[in-house]
Design a protein around this motif. Structure first.
Motif, PDB file in Angstrom:
ATOM      1  N   THR A 188       0.769  -1.239   0.000  1.00 30.69           N
ATOM      2  CA  THR A 188       0.000   0.000   0.000  1.00 30.69           C
ATOM      3  C   THR A 188       0.803   1.295   0.000  1.00 30.69           C
ATOM      4  O   THR A 188       0.218   2.359  -0.183  1.00 30.69           O
ATOM      5  CB  THR A 188      -0.943   0.048   1.220  1.00 30.69           C
ATOM      6  OG1 THR A 188      -0.155  -0.054   2.400  1.00 30.69           O
ATOM      7  CG2 THR A 188      -1.969  -1.049   1.196  1.00 30.69           C
ATOM      8  N   GLU A 224       0.302   3.946  -2.963  1.00 30.08           N
ATOM      9  CA  GLU A 224      -1.032   4.551  -3.011  1.00 30.08           C
ATOM     10  C   GLU A 224      -1.256   5.510  -1.858  1.00 30.08           C
ATOM     11  O   GLU A 224      -1.849   6.580  -2.028  1.00 30.08           O
ATOM     12  CB  GLU A 224      -2.115   3.470  -3.043  1.00 30.08           C
ATOM     13  CG  GLU A 224      -2.188   2.744  -4.370  1.00 30.08           C
ATOM     14  CD  GLU A 224      -2.216   3.678  -5.575  1.00 30.08           C
ATOM     15  OE1 GLU A 224      -3.029   4.635  -5.599  1.00 30.08           O
ATOM     16  OE2 GLU A 224      -1.421   3.465  -6.504  1.00 30.08           O
ATOM     17  N   VAL A 225      -0.787   5.143  -0.662  1.00 26.89           N
ATOM     18  CA  VAL A 225      -0.926   6.036   0.487  1.00 26.89           C
ATOM     19  C   VAL A 225      -0.182   7.340   0.225  1.00 26.89           C
ATOM     20  O   VAL A 225      -0.708   8.431   0.463  1.00 26.89           O
ATOM     21  CB  VAL A 225      -0.437   5.353   1.784  1.00 26.89           C
ATOM     22  CG1 VAL A 225      -0.317   6.363   2.925  1.00 26.89           C
ATOM     23  CG2 VAL A 225      -1.374   4.216   2.168  1.00 26.89           C
ATOM     24  N   GLN A 279      -2.087   9.444  -2.396  1.00 25.28           N
ATOM     25  CA  GLN A 279      -3.306  10.027  -1.850  1.00 25.28           C
ATOM     26  C   GLN A 279      -2.983  11.185  -0.899  1.00 25.28           C
ATOM     27  O   GLN A 279      -3.635  12.230  -0.951  1.00 25.28           O
ATOM     28  CB  GLN A 279      -4.122   8.952  -1.133  1.00 25.28           C
ATOM     29  CG  GLN A 279      -4.754   7.961  -2.087  1.00 25.28           C
ATOM     30  CD  GLN A 279      -5.417   6.821  -1.349  1.00 25.28           C
ATOM     31  OE1 GLN A 279      -4.763   6.047  -0.667  1.00 25.28           O
ATOM     32  NE2 GLN A 279      -6.730   6.729  -1.492  1.00 25.28           N
ATOM     33  N   CYS A 280      -1.990  11.002  -0.036  1.00 25.36           N
ATOM     34  CA  CYS A 280      -1.625  12.064   0.902  1.00 25.36           C
ATOM     35  C   CYS A 280      -1.039  13.268   0.172  1.00 25.36           C
ATOM     36  O   CYS A 280      -1.298  14.411   0.544  1.00 25.36           O
ATOM     37  CB  CYS A 280      -0.678  11.532   1.966  1.00 25.36           C
ATOM     38  SG  CYS A 280      -1.482  10.375   3.119  1.00 25.36           S
ATOM     39  N   ALA A 324      -1.951  14.259  -2.623  1.00 24.05           N
ATOM     40  CA  ALA A 324      -3.094  14.910  -3.269  1.00 24.05           C
ATOM     41  C   ALA A 324      -4.029  15.581  -2.269  1.00 24.05           C
ATOM     42  O   ALA A 324      -5.077  16.101  -2.649  1.00 24.05           O
ATOM     43  CB  ALA A 324      -3.859  13.888  -4.104  1.00 24.05           C
ATOM     44  N   GLU A 373      -5.360  14.087   0.599  1.00 30.10           N
ATOM     45  CA  GLU A 373      -6.239  13.192   1.345  1.00 30.10           C
ATOM     46  C   GLU A 373      -5.605  12.776   2.669  1.00 30.10           C
ATOM     47  O   GLU A 373      -4.394  12.878   2.844  1.00 30.10           O
ATOM     48  CB  GLU A 373      -6.537  11.940   0.514  1.00 30.10           C
ATOM     49  CG  GLU A 373      -7.306  12.244  -0.757  1.00 30.10           C
ATOM     50  CD  GLU A 373      -7.602  11.005  -1.574  1.00 30.10           C
ATOM     51  OE1 GLU A 373      -7.846   9.921  -0.973  1.00 30.10           O
ATOM     52  OE2 GLU A 373      -7.585  11.101  -2.804  1.00 30.10           O
ATOM     53  N   VAL A 416      -5.130   9.430   4.990  1.00 33.59           N
ATOM     54  CA  VAL A 416      -5.215   7.982   4.861  1.00 33.59           C
ATOM     55  C   VAL A 416      -4.627   7.329   6.104  1.00 33.59           C
ATOM     56  O   VAL A 416      -3.447   7.512   6.402  1.00 33.59           O
ATOM     57  CB  VAL A 416      -4.446   7.478   3.611  1.00 33.59           C
ATOM     58  CG1 VAL A 416      -4.578   5.965   3.489  1.00 33.59           C
ATOM     59  CG2 VAL A 416      -4.930   8.168   2.351  1.00 33.59           C
TER      60      VAL A 416
END
Length: 141
Positions: A111, A114-115, A118-119, A121, A123, A125
């Motif tokens: 993961t 992806e983490v 996302q962070c 961007a 987000e 998580v």
């Protein structure tokens, strides 16, 4: 599209090498530096344009105080905590200090990219089984 610039800090050489390998193998990221303690990580963040800082919770100079120090930078990176420690109180303390991500070390290979994406961007998580409990603790006080 430009790559996400990542700083990685962990005091365990094998874990640091594994995280560097996983991150550097993904074309979305560039590893701009590595450190084995919070002080060196903060210094590298001052010297480089860092988008995301991946920080070991239990390394020397790590933990919530390291996250707070990163937020004092003129352009603070998104901080993602990584640890084998997954208690609700630890996750909550890192989020309270300003971490936008938390990843269990046992899930690095599956993961981590992806983490980080996302962070980076914007987000939040919490990729740990205690994430929901940590959020409840933070909300309920």
């Amino acid at each position: 599209m430009s790559r996400v610039r990542v700083l990685i800090a962990d005091d365990h050489p094998q874990m640091l090498a594994a995280m560097v390998h996983v991150v550097a193998s993904d074309e979305r990221f560039t590893v701009v530096g590595t450190a084995t303690n919070g002080d060196d990580a903060l210094q590298l963040a001052r010297e480089h344009d860092v988008d995301v800082a991946l920080l070991d919770v239990r390394m020397p100079g790590g933990g919530p105080s390291a996250v707070t120090a990163f937020h004092s930078l003129p352009s603070p990176p998104a901080v993602v905590a990584v640890s084998a420690e997954t208690t609700v109180s630890t996750v909550a303390a890192m989020v309270r200090a300003g971490a936008v991500g938390y990843l269990t070390k046992g899930r690095i290979g599956e993961t981590l990219p992806e983490v980080l994406a996302q962070c980076a961007a914007g987000e939040v998580v919490l990729a740990t089984g205690s994430g929901a409990g940590a959020l409840r603790l933070l909300v309920d006080g």
